[in-house]
Design a protein around this motif. Sequence first.
Motif, mmCIF file in Angstrom:
data_model
loop_
_atom_site.group_PDB
_atom_site.id
_atom_site.type_symbol
_atom_site.label_atom_id
_atom_site.label_comp_id
_atom_site.label_asym_id
_atom_site.label_seq_id
_atom_site.Cartn_x
_atom_site.Cartn_y
_atom_site.Cartn_z
ATOM 1 N N ASP A 166 0.730 -1.153 0.084
ATOM 2 C CA ASP A 166 0.111 0.031 -0.084
ATOM 3 C C ASP A 166 0.800 1.295 -0.021
ATOM 4 O OD1 ASP A 166 -1.515 2.196 1.227
ATOM 5 O OD2 ASP A 166 -3.275 0.929 1.161
ATOM 6 N N ASP A 167 0.561 2.151 -0.994
ATOM 7 C CA ASP A 167 1.631 3.278 -1.188
ATOM 8 C C ASP A 167 1.470 4.046 0.024
ATOM 9 O OD1 ASP A 167 3.567 4.767 -2.661
ATOM 10 O OD2 ASP A 167 1.931 6.267 -3.229
ATOM 11 N N GLU A 168 0.151 4.408 0.576
ATOM 12 C CA GLU A 168 0.131 5.286 1.593
ATOM 13 C C GLU A 168 0.401 4.807 2.961
ATOM 14 O OE1 GLU A 168 -4.022 7.416 3.557
ATOM 15 O OE2 GLU A 168 -3.944 7.213 1.537
ATOM 16 N N THR A 169 0.248 3.422 3.227
ATOM 17 C CA THR A 169 0.439 3.133 4.519
ATOM 18 C C THR A 169 1.731 2.410 4.826
ATOM 19 O OG1 THR A 169 -0.828 1.067 4.336
ATOM 20 C CG2 THR A 169 -2.125 3.014 4.929
ATOM 21 N N GLY A 170 2.214 1.610 3.583
ATOM 22 C CA GLY A 170 3.359 0.847 3.809
ATOM 23 C C GLY A 170 3.011 -0.628 3.977
ATOM 24 N N ARG B 240 1.287 2.962 -8.255
ATOM 25 C CA ARG B 240 2.038 4.131 -7.895
ATOM 26 C C ARG B 240 3.625 4.302 -7.988
ATOM 27 N NH1 ARG B 240 -2.291 5.867 -9.113
ATOM 28 N NH2 ARG B 240 -4.032 6.227 -7.677
ATOM 29 N N GLY B 241 4.014 3.108 -8.422
ATOM 30 C CA GLY B 241 5.409 3.006 -8.516
ATOM 31 C C GLY B 241 5.692 1.440 -8.301
ATOM 32 N N VAL B 242 7.123 1.136 -9.198
ATOM 33 C CA VAL B 242 7.526 -0.025 -9.263
ATOM 34 C C VAL B 242 9.083 0.111 -8.997
ATOM 35 C CG1 VAL B 242 7.697 -2.405 -10.471
ATOM 36 C CG2 VAL B 242 5.573 -0.938 -10.670
ATOM 37 N N ALA B 243 9.447 -0.817 -8.122
ATOM 38 C CA ALA B 243 11.090 -0.640 -7.945
ATOM 39 C C ALA B 243 11.592 -2.346 -7.996
ATOM 40 C CB ALA B 243 11.187 -0.226 -6.568
ATOM 41 N N LEU B 244 12.852 -2.274 -8.578
ATOM 42 C CA LEU B 244 13.561 -3.531 -8.604
ATOM 43 C C LEU B 244 14.361 -3.555 -7.474
ATOM 44 C CD1 LEU B 244 14.044 -6.030 -10.372
ATOM 45 C CD2 LEU B 244 15.660 -4.598 -11.543
ATOM 46 N N ASP B 245 14.722 -4.678 -6.880
ATOM 47 C CA ASP B 245 15.494 -5.314 -5.600
ATOM 48 C C ASP B 245 16.777 -5.340 -6.376
ATOM 49 O OD1 ASP B 245 15.684 -7.639 -6.513
ATOM 50 O OD2 ASP B 245 15.902 -8.438 -4.489
ATOM 51 N N CYS B 246 17.889 -5.095 -5.373
ATOM 52 C CA CYS B 246 19.141 -5.185 -5.647
ATOM 53 C C CYS B 246 19.923 -6.264 -6.528
ATOM 54 C CB CYS B 246 20.205 -4.771 -4.657
ATOM 55 S SG CYS B 246 19.964 -6.161 -3.257
ATOM 56 N N ASP B 247 18.951 -7.355 -6.216
ATOM 57 C CA ASP B 247 19.645 -8.667 -7.149
ATOM 58 C C ASP B 247 18.876 -8.741 -8.433
ATOM 59 O OD1 ASP B 247 21.312 -9.376 -5.009
ATOM 60 O OD2 ASP B 247 19.570 -10.247 -3.804
ATOM 61 N N LEU C 114 10.432 -7.492 -7.445
ATOM 62 C CA LEU C 114 9.797 -6.156 -7.710
ATOM 63 C C LEU C 114 9.024 -5.611 -6.274
ATOM 64 C CD1 LEU C 114 8.365 -7.217 -11.124
ATOM 65 C CD2 LEU C 114 10.302 -5.555 -10.731
ATOM 66 N N LEU C 115 8.922 -4.638 -6.014
ATOM 67 C CA LEU C 115 8.026 -3.727 -5.113
ATOM 68 C C LEU C 115 7.049 -2.981 -5.806
ATOM 69 C CD1 LEU C 115 7.301 -3.192 -2.022
ATOM 70 C CD2 LEU C 115 9.197 -1.347 -2.312
ATOM 71 N N VAL C 116 5.767 -3.385 -5.791
ATOM 72 C CA VAL C 116 4.796 -2.689 -6.727
ATOM 73 C C VAL C 116 3.810 -1.773 -5.456
ATOM 74 C CG1 VAL C 116 3.004 -2.712 -8.271
ATOM 75 C CG2 VAL C 116 4.596 -4.467 -8.451
ATOM 76 N N ARG C 117 4.251 -0.457 -5.567
ATOM 77 C CA ARG C 117 3.213 0.381 -4.636
ATOM 78 C C ARG C 117 1.982 0.648 -5.294
ATOM 79 N NH1 ARG C 117 8.189 2.361 -5.294
ATOM 80 N NH2 ARG C 117 7.391 4.309 -5.864
ATOM 81 N N VAL C 118 0.997 0.609 -4.570
ATOM 82 C CA VAL C 118 -0.410 0.695 -5.217
ATOM 83 C C VAL C 118 -1.215 1.598 -4.266
ATOM 84 C CG1 VAL C 118 -0.132 -1.600 -6.421
ATOM 85 C CG2 VAL C 118 -1.449 -1.313 -4.138
#
Length: 125
Positions: free
Chosen positions: A27-31, A77-84, A88-92
């Motif tokens: 959740d993009d707002e609450t984490g 709301r955003g998509v990030a790739l981890d260091c390896d 994926l971390l998908v913020r919604v």
Amino acid sequence: MTTTLDPAIAARLKRDSAGLVAAVVQDDETGQVLMLGWMDDEALHRTLTTGRVTFWSRSRQEYWRKGDTSGHVQHVRGVALDCDGDALLVRVEQVGPACHTGTRSCFEAGGDLGAVVGTSAGETR
């Protein structure tokens, strides 16, 4: 199916033997962590370009968008790739519950396993 995922992004992904990457949805707002799904290149492309989260169903062997049948959509709301490159971390922005059981998070539905935080293996409290 031929994917149109940006080759620069595709080159950074480390997929499992089935060509999938784990996608943690938060959740993009609450984490709060809401769920875990799986994406191949096409699912990631759809997620990045449509504003709605798309997964690959390992059991049904097909693409699915969260909320198409339940109405409980996930707006990206955003998509990030981890260091390896293997997760994926998908913020919604989550509309309604994320879990098919009706709970906000699939991790609420699964329940606490009762781990004791702050103790070493074999140590009792």
